[in-house]
Design a protein around this motif. Sequence first.
Motif, PDB file in Angstrom:
ATOM      1  N   LEU A 183      80.753  59.858  37.742  1.00  0.00           N
ATOM      2  CA  LEU A 183      80.772  60.919  38.117  1.00  0.00           C
ATOM      3  C   LEU A 183      80.555  61.329  36.606  1.00  0.00           C
ATOM      4  CD1 LEU A 183      84.354  61.093  39.614  1.00  0.00           C
ATOM      5  CD2 LEU A 183      82.445  61.582  40.318  1.00  0.00           C
ATOM      6  N   ALA A 184      80.024  60.294  35.783  1.00  0.00           N
ATOM      7  CA  ALA A 184      80.119  60.391  34.664  1.00  0.00           C
ATOM      8  C   ALA A 184      78.892  60.923  34.344  1.00  0.00           C
ATOM      9  CB  ALA A 184      80.483  59.281  33.303  1.00  0.00           C
ATOM     10  N   VAL A 185      78.130  60.135  34.988  1.00  0.00           N
ATOM     11  CA  VAL A 185      76.420  60.240  34.778  1.00  0.00           C
ATOM     12  C   VAL A 185      76.266  61.859  35.778  1.00  0.00           C
ATOM     13  CG1 VAL A 185      74.595  59.353  36.839  1.00  0.00           C
ATOM     14  CG2 VAL A 185      76.045  57.616  34.647  1.00  0.00           C
ATOM     15  N   THR A 186      76.938  62.036  36.990  1.00  0.00           N
ATOM     16  CA  THR A 186      76.652  62.787  37.777  1.00  0.00           C
ATOM     17  C   THR A 186      77.063  64.709  36.902  1.00  0.00           C
ATOM     18  OG1 THR A 186      77.426  61.927  39.834  1.00  0.00           O
ATOM     19  CG2 THR A 186      77.401  64.041  39.750  1.00  0.00           C
ATOM     20  N   VAL A 187      77.366  64.708  36.020  1.00  0.00           N
ATOM     21  CA  VAL A 187      77.635  66.041  35.373  1.00  0.00           C
ATOM     22  C   VAL A 187      76.646  66.316  34.784  1.00  0.00           C
ATOM     23  CG1 VAL A 187      79.048  67.548  34.066  1.00  0.00           C
ATOM     24  CG2 VAL A 187      79.879  65.995  35.433  1.00  0.00           C
ATOM     25  N   PRO A 188      76.018  65.500  34.294  1.00  0.00           N
ATOM     26  CA  PRO A 188      74.544  66.108  33.077  1.00  0.00           C
ATOM     27  C   PRO A 188      73.637  65.864  34.124  1.00  0.00           C
ATOM     28  CG  PRO A 188      75.935  64.625  31.753  1.00  0.00           C
ATOM     29  CD  PRO A 188      76.153  64.138  33.348  1.00  0.00           C
ATOM     30  N   MET A 189      73.467  65.044  35.518  1.00  0.00           N
ATOM     31  CA  MET A 189      72.836  65.458  36.520  1.00  0.00           C
ATOM     32  C   MET A 189      71.769  67.039  36.653  1.00  0.00           C
ATOM     33  SD  MET A 189      72.701  61.319  37.796  1.00  0.00           S
ATOM     34  CE  MET A 189      71.170  61.346  39.510  1.00  0.00           C
ATOM     35  N   VAL A 248      85.734  70.997  42.846  1.00  0.00           N
ATOM     36  CA  VAL A 248      86.296  71.920  42.833  1.00  0.00           C
ATOM     37  C   VAL A 248      85.698  73.103  41.738  1.00  0.00           C
ATOM     38  CG1 VAL A 248      88.718  73.636  42.039  1.00  0.00           C
ATOM     39  CG2 VAL A 248      88.909  71.976  43.146  1.00  0.00           C
ATOM     40  N   VAL A 249      84.981  72.572  40.663  1.00  0.00           N
ATOM     41  CA  VAL A 249      84.700  72.919  39.253  1.00  0.00           C
ATOM     42  C   VAL A 249      83.315  73.121  39.545  1.00  0.00           C
ATOM     43  CG1 VAL A 249      83.713  72.782  37.382  1.00  0.00           C
ATOM     44  CG2 VAL A 249      85.722  72.323  37.001  1.00  0.00           C
ATOM     45  N   LEU A 250      82.612  72.626  40.383  1.00  0.00           N
ATOM     46  CA  LEU A 250      81.087  72.811  41.167  1.00  0.00           C
ATOM     47  C   LEU A 250      80.654  73.589  42.343  1.00  0.00           C
ATOM     48  CD1 LEU A 250      79.969  69.367  40.229  1.00  0.00           C
ATOM     49  CD2 LEU A 250      79.643  71.299  39.350  1.00  0.00           C
ATOM     50  N   GLU A 251      81.640  73.980  43.053  1.00  0.00           N
ATOM     51  CA  GLU A 251      81.762  74.536  44.233  1.00  0.00           C
ATOM     52  C   GLU A 251      82.492  75.335  44.314  1.00  0.00           C
ATOM     53  OE1 GLU A 251      79.877  73.707  46.659  1.00  0.00           O
ATOM     54  OE2 GLU A 251      78.888  71.905  45.943  1.00  0.00           O
ATOM     55  N   GLY A 285      69.947  67.287  48.416  1.00  0.00           N
ATOM     56  CA  GLY A 285      69.182  67.961  47.377  1.00  0.00           C
ATOM     57  C   GLY A 285      69.669  67.846  46.564  1.00  0.00           C
ATOM     58  N   ARG A 286      70.750  68.313  46.416  1.00  0.00           N
ATOM     59  CA  ARG A 286      71.359  68.543  44.797  1.00  0.00           C
ATOM     60  C   ARG A 286      72.306  67.025  44.544  1.00  0.00           C
ATOM     61  NH1 ARG A 286      74.390  73.648  45.561  1.00  0.00           N
ATOM     62  NH2 ARG A 286      76.297  72.862  46.982  1.00  0.00           N
ATOM     63  N   VAL A 287      72.539  66.733  42.880  1.00  0.00           N
ATOM     64  CA  VAL A 287      74.151  65.958  42.953  1.00  0.00           C
ATOM     65  C   VAL A 287      75.155  66.688  43.362  1.00  0.00           C
ATOM     66  CG1 VAL A 287      74.493  64.265  41.223  1.00  0.00           C
ATOM     67  CG2 VAL A 287      72.281  65.132  41.317  1.00  0.00           C
ATOM     68  N   ASN A 288      75.946  65.439  43.743  1.00  0.00           N
ATOM     69  CA  ASN A 288      77.662  66.601  44.273  1.00  0.00           C
ATOM     70  C   ASN A 288      78.768  65.674  43.754  1.00  0.00           C
ATOM     71  OD1 ASN A 288      77.748  65.156  47.616  1.00  0.00           O
ATOM     72  ND2 ASN A 288      75.761  66.290  47.148  1.00  0.00           N
ATOM     73  N   ALA A 289      79.593  66.356  43.984  1.00  0.00           N
ATOM     74  CA  ALA A 289      81.100  65.470  43.720  1.00  0.00           C
ATOM     75  C   ALA A 289      81.021  63.839  45.123  1.00  0.00           C
ATOM     76  CB  ALA A 289      82.125  65.807  43.109  1.00  0.00           C
ATOM     77  N   TRP A 290      81.274  64.562  46.173  1.00  0.00           N
ATOM     78  CA  TRP A 290      81.616  64.140  47.242  1.00  0.00           C
ATOM     79  C   TRP A 290      80.314  63.128  47.598  1.00  0.00           C
ATOM     80  CZ3 TRP A 290      86.265  63.576  47.757  1.00  0.00           C
ATOM     81  CH2 TRP A 290      87.296  64.353  47.952  1.00  0.00           C
ATOM     82  N   GLY A 291      78.881  63.379  47.458  1.00  0.00           N
ATOM     83  CA  GLY A 291      78.223  62.364  47.635  1.00  0.00           C
ATOM     84  C   GLY A 291      78.067  61.337  46.539  1.00  0.00           C
ATOM     85  N   THR A 292      78.707  61.464  45.331  1.00  0.00           N
ATOM     86  CA  THR A 292      79.175  60.290  44.505  1.00  0.00           C
ATOM     87  C   THR A 292      79.592  59.460  44.610  1.00  0.00           C
ATOM     88  OG1 THR A 292      77.914  61.773  42.145  1.00  0.00           O
ATOM     89  CG2 THR A 292      79.609  60.051  41.860  1.00  0.00           C
ATOM     90  N   LEU A 293      80.916  59.765  45.443  1.00  0.00           N
ATOM     91  CA  LEU A 293      81.898  58.890  45.616  1.00  0.00           C
ATOM     92  C   LEU A 293      81.790  58.929  46.786  1.00  0.00           C
ATOM     93  CD1 LEU A 293      85.032  58.999  46.068  1.00  0.00           C
ATOM     94  CD2 LEU A 293      85.552  60.019  47.059  1.00  0.00           C
ATOM     95  N   LEU A 294      81.269  59.413  48.032  1.00  0.00           N
ATOM     96  CA  LEU A 294      80.405  58.030  48.994  1.00  0.00           C
ATOM     97  C   LEU A 294      78.773  57.146  48.937  1.00  0.00           C
ATOM     98  CD1 LEU A 294      80.202  58.001  52.220  1.00  0.00           C
ATOM     99  CD2 LEU A 294      79.061  59.487  52.445  1.00  0.00           C
ATOM    100  N   GLY A 295      78.968  57.225  48.027  1.00  0.00           N
ATOM    101  CA  GLY A 295      77.441  56.415  47.375  1.00  0.00           C
ATOM    102  C   GLY A 295      78.100  54.954  46.535  1.00  0.00           C
TER     103      GLY A 295
END
Length: 350
Positions: A70-76, A197-200, A281-291
Amino acid sequence: MPTHTSVRSTALEPRRSASAGHRLVTVYGMVLVAVALFLFFTALAPDTFATGLNFRLLAAGNAVPLVLALAVTVPMIAGKIDLSAGYALGLWQVLALSLQLKGFDYRLVIVLVLVGGAVVGLVNALLVELAQVDSFVATLATGQVIFSITYWYTGGKQVVDAEGARAAYFDAIATWSLGPIPGPFVLAVLLVVVLWVVLERLPIGRYLYAVGANPRAAELTGIRRRRYVVGSMVASGVLCAIAGILLAARQGGVAQANIGPDFLLPALAAAFLGSTTIRPGRVNAWGTLLGVVVTTIGISGLQQLLPGRFYLEPLFNGLTLVAAITIASVASRKRLARAEKHQLAPEVVK
């Protein structure tokens, strides 16, 4: 004032006219992959893989990688990349333990580590925004500086609490559970929900996506691009600090100076892999969890089928990262081509 612009990625998302099957595979293909991997390894190792004990071990062991991902996801999301995350994790887990051994209260230690994480994120942001250094180069450089500080502070040795000086409540951060679910994993998933919640659901998320998609266009619409880039880097630093605290609590009184970089590649792989699913096509929180889930299932299954092959984890992470970056690159080219097509359309009408 910025307008409420909703930014949607169409790079990998299926068209509205696409069939239900095509939409299912495109949006939830990674979910299907996770299920297929689970069923595959369950069939081959039924006595060890699909067990409650294995689930608890995997959940407890992957709380830290999930938070770091998640820390890597936010700047991406803001179009930047933070390669200092793994090195920062190593420093914070060392300080989270060693400061307690020096007599600091564990609550003060947690606050100091979180503030330190924010400061490191701010330094990265200043290099990227004020000095205009490429984020890849800037965070790689700060990561090496952080790594050297960790080695200097520890003398290259383990920090060991031989006398039990650390607080019992600090260890409890990693040992509590919610039913059969380990507490650290619960905390990590809560962070996923907060980020979602913040992103979506909040304007800040739309602005971050706008900045990452097209910084110049975002500025023209009134979005203060620099503010959101700095905020994303600081948030990344704080998440790295949280991951360091969780890791220090899990280690049981032992902190290693060189452990942090080992977490960086899996975090990057999970974030890139997550950009191909849920919101393709875009970085997202649930996608990161699934990754994280996909890599965890794959590595755990392979290690149970082929015990003693220590090269399997870095090999799987490396191949996953290559595949995820390839898919993301294809998505980027599609997005650019589609954008150029829309820009040329009015000229054709004229």
